[in-house]
Design a protein around this motif. Sequence first.
Motif, PDB file in Angstrom:
ATOM      1  N   VAL A 107      47.788  15.429  93.497  1.00 20.11           N
ATOM      2  CA  VAL A 107      49.070  14.895  93.054  1.00 20.11           C
ATOM      3  C   VAL A 107      48.870  14.288  91.671  1.00 20.11           C
ATOM      4  N   LEU A 108      49.867  14.461  90.799  1.00 22.48           N
ATOM      5  CA  LEU A 108      49.811  13.873  89.469  1.00 22.48           C
ATOM      6  C   LEU A 108      50.280  12.428  89.582  1.00 22.48           C
ATOM      7  N   SER A 109      49.370  11.508  89.292  1.00 22.48           N
ATOM      8  CA  SER A 109      49.663  10.084  89.446  1.00 22.48           C
ATOM      9  C   SER A 109      49.086   9.327  88.260  1.00 22.48           C
ATOM     10  N   GLY A 110      49.948   8.661  87.511  1.00 20.14           N
ATOM     11  CA  GLY A 110      49.478   7.898  86.357  1.00 20.14           C
ATOM     12  C   GLY A 110      48.831   8.773  85.299  1.00 20.14           C
ATOM     13  N   GLY A 111      49.279  10.010  85.174  1.00 15.13           N
ATOM     14  CA  GLY A 111      48.732  10.920  84.173  1.00 15.13           C
ATOM     15  C   GLY A 111      47.440  11.611  84.575  1.00 15.13           C
ATOM     16  N   HIS A 112      46.974  11.367  85.809  1.00 16.71           N
ATOM     17  CA  HIS A 112      45.726  11.977  86.281  1.00 16.71           C
ATOM     18  C   HIS A 112      45.965  12.684  87.610  1.00 16.71           C
ATOM     19  N   TRP A 113      45.229  13.760  87.837  1.00 14.11           N
ATOM     20  CA  TRP A 113      45.298  14.457  89.127  1.00 14.11           C
ATOM     21  C   TRP A 113      44.373  13.752  90.096  1.00 14.11           C
ATOM     22  N   ARG A 114      44.901  13.425  91.268  1.00 14.67           N
ATOM     23  CA  ARG A 114      44.078  12.805  92.297  1.00 14.67           C
ATOM     24  C   ARG A 114      44.230  13.616  93.581  1.00 14.67           C
ATOM     25  N   THR A 115      43.112  13.825  94.260  1.00 14.78           N
ATOM     26  CA  THR A 115      43.094  14.616  95.490  1.00 14.78           C
ATOM     27  C   THR A 115      43.872  13.915  96.588  1.00 14.78           C
ATOM     28  N   VAL A 116      44.659  14.693  97.309  1.00 16.44           N
ATOM     29  CA  VAL A 116      45.463  14.180  98.413  1.00 16.44           C
ATOM     30  C   VAL A 116      44.820  14.655  99.722  1.00 16.44           C
ATOM     31  N   PRO A 117      44.492  13.737 100.624  1.00 16.47           N
ATOM     32  CA  PRO A 117      43.938  14.167 101.916  1.00 16.47           C
ATOM     33  C   PRO A 117      45.017  14.887 102.733  1.00 16.47           C
ATOM     34  N   LEU A 118      44.583  15.874 103.494  1.00 14.46           N
ATOM     35  CA  LEU A 118      45.500  16.651 104.325  1.00 14.46           C
ATOM     36  C   LEU A 118      45.202  16.428 105.793  1.00 14.46           C
ATOM     37  N   GLY A 119      46.239  16.219 106.564  1.00 17.19           N
ATOM     38  CA  GLY A 119      46.113  16.197 108.009  1.00 17.19           C
ATOM     39  C   GLY A 119      46.263  17.618 108.515  1.00 17.19           C
ATOM     40  N   SER A 120      45.936  17.849 109.761  1.00 13.81           N
ATOM     41  CA  SER A 120      46.024  19.182 110.341  1.00 13.81           C
ATOM     42  C   SER A 120      46.474  19.093 111.786  1.00 13.81           C
ATOM     43  N   GLN A 121      47.437  19.941 112.132  1.00 15.99           N
ATOM     44  CA  GLN A 121      47.895  20.008 113.517  1.00 15.99           C
ATOM     45  C   GLN A 121      48.399  21.418 113.789  1.00 15.99           C
ATOM     46  N   THR A 122      47.813  22.075 114.745  1.00 17.75           N
ATOM     47  CA  THR A 122      48.216  23.404 115.204  1.00 17.75           C
ATOM     48  C   THR A 122      48.420  24.370 114.034  1.00 17.75           C
ATOM     49  N   GLY A 123      47.469  24.417 113.124  1.00 21.06           N
ATOM     50  CA  GLY A 123      47.531  25.376 112.031  1.00 21.06           C
ATOM     51  C   GLY A 123      48.390  24.963 110.855  1.00 21.06           C
ATOM     52  N   THR A 124      48.951  23.771 110.875  1.00 22.21           N
ATOM     53  CA  THR A 124      49.741  23.286 109.745  1.00 22.21           C
ATOM     54  C   THR A 124      48.996  22.134 109.079  1.00 22.21           C
ATOM     55  N   LEU A 125      48.801  22.263 107.775  1.00 21.58           N
ATOM     56  CA  LEU A 125      48.211  21.190 106.981  1.00 21.58           C
ATOM     57  C   LEU A 125      49.369  20.394 106.392  1.00 21.58           C
ATOM     58  N   PHE A 126      49.218  19.075 106.272  1.00 22.23           N
ATOM     59  CA  PHE A 126      50.327  18.269 105.784  1.00 22.23           C
ATOM     60  C   PHE A 126      49.833  17.008 105.101  1.00 22.23           C
ATOM     61  N   THR A 127      50.636  16.541 104.151  1.00 25.35           N
ATOM     62  CA  THR A 127      50.355  15.269 103.489  1.00 25.35           C
ATOM     63  C   THR A 127      50.980  14.145 104.298  1.00 25.35           C
ATOM     64  N   SER A 128      50.412  12.969 104.193  1.00 29.67           N
ATOM     65  CA  SER A 128      50.887  11.797 104.929  1.00 29.67           C
ATOM     66  C   SER A 128      52.227  11.326 104.372  1.00 29.67           C
ATOM     67  N   LEU A 129      53.145  11.031 105.259  1.00 28.15           N
ATOM     68  CA  LEU A 129      54.421  10.459 104.839  1.00 28.15           C
ATOM     69  C   LEU A 129      54.271   8.977 104.528  1.00 28.15           C
ATOM     70  N   THR A 130      53.415   8.305 105.271  1.00 29.78           N
ATOM     71  CA  THR A 130      53.255   6.857 105.145  1.00 29.78           C
ATOM     72  C   THR A 130      52.866   6.452 103.727  1.00 29.78           C
ATOM     73  N   SER A 131      51.887   7.129 103.151  1.00 26.80           N
ATOM     74  CA  SER A 131      51.424   6.753 101.818  1.00 26.80           C
ATOM     75  C   SER A 131      52.343   7.252 100.708  1.00 26.80           C
ATOM     76  N   ALA A 132      53.243   8.189 101.006  1.00 26.60           N
ATOM     77  CA  ALA A 132      54.142   8.744  99.988  1.00 26.60           C
ATOM     78  C   ALA A 132      55.512   8.066  99.969  1.00 26.60           C
ATOM     79  N   LYS A 133      55.760   7.189 100.924  1.00 30.27           N
ATOM     80  CA  LYS A 133      57.080   6.578 101.067  1.00 30.27           C
ATOM     81  C   LYS A 133      57.414   5.697  99.859  1.00 30.27           C
ATOM     82  N   LEU A 134      58.663   5.823  99.379  1.00 29.30           N
ATOM     83  CA  LEU A 134      59.130   5.009  98.271  1.00 29.30           C
ATOM     84  C   LEU A 134      60.640   4.834  98.349  1.00 29.30           C
TER      85      LEU A 134
END
Length: 166
Positions: A107-134
């Motif tokens: 994710v582009l944050s503060g002008g820098h790319w930072r790796t986003v951890p992915l969760g996994s469930q039944t073949g679907t990878l997903f980003t956390s909603l909790t840390s992205a909430k605004l």
Amino acid sequence: MPTRKLLGRALALTALAALPAAAFTLPTPAVAAVAPAVSGPQAVAVAVPTSFVDLPSRPLPTDHAPHRITVTYRNPTAADQTVAPQILVESPDDGPFLSPANVKLEVLSGGHWRTVPLGSQTGTLFTSLTSAKLVLHGHHTLTQHYRLTVLKASPGTIQPRVALYG
């Protein structure tokens, strides 16, 4: 004294055990908030999305180049709205199922790319909603830039979306 220390640790572990369930499970639309995992003064209500806005999906690229994904959502109301951008990387229904090691999401944050951890469930990878909430102010637009690199070519679909909270 040892009993108090064990009780304190047990309460802390119980509270921590509730967090990964909210942060790393595939969210589903819900109408009400989830009941607190711990009762008493340590209780913390966990809000769940009331709906999602699905953005255009596209096939998972097969090359190893970085591909940009832009999530854009405009708050159509005058009131502030709590939102969370999310990226889903979905495996085909019949497999093979993707794992977080198959892709790198940044994710582009503060002008820098930072790796986003992915969760996994039944073949679907997903980003956390909790840390992205605004909070998105009335009539303002959210624009979030991601970069996805396929590390191990696999069939799949990229599905960006925005979670809306009541």
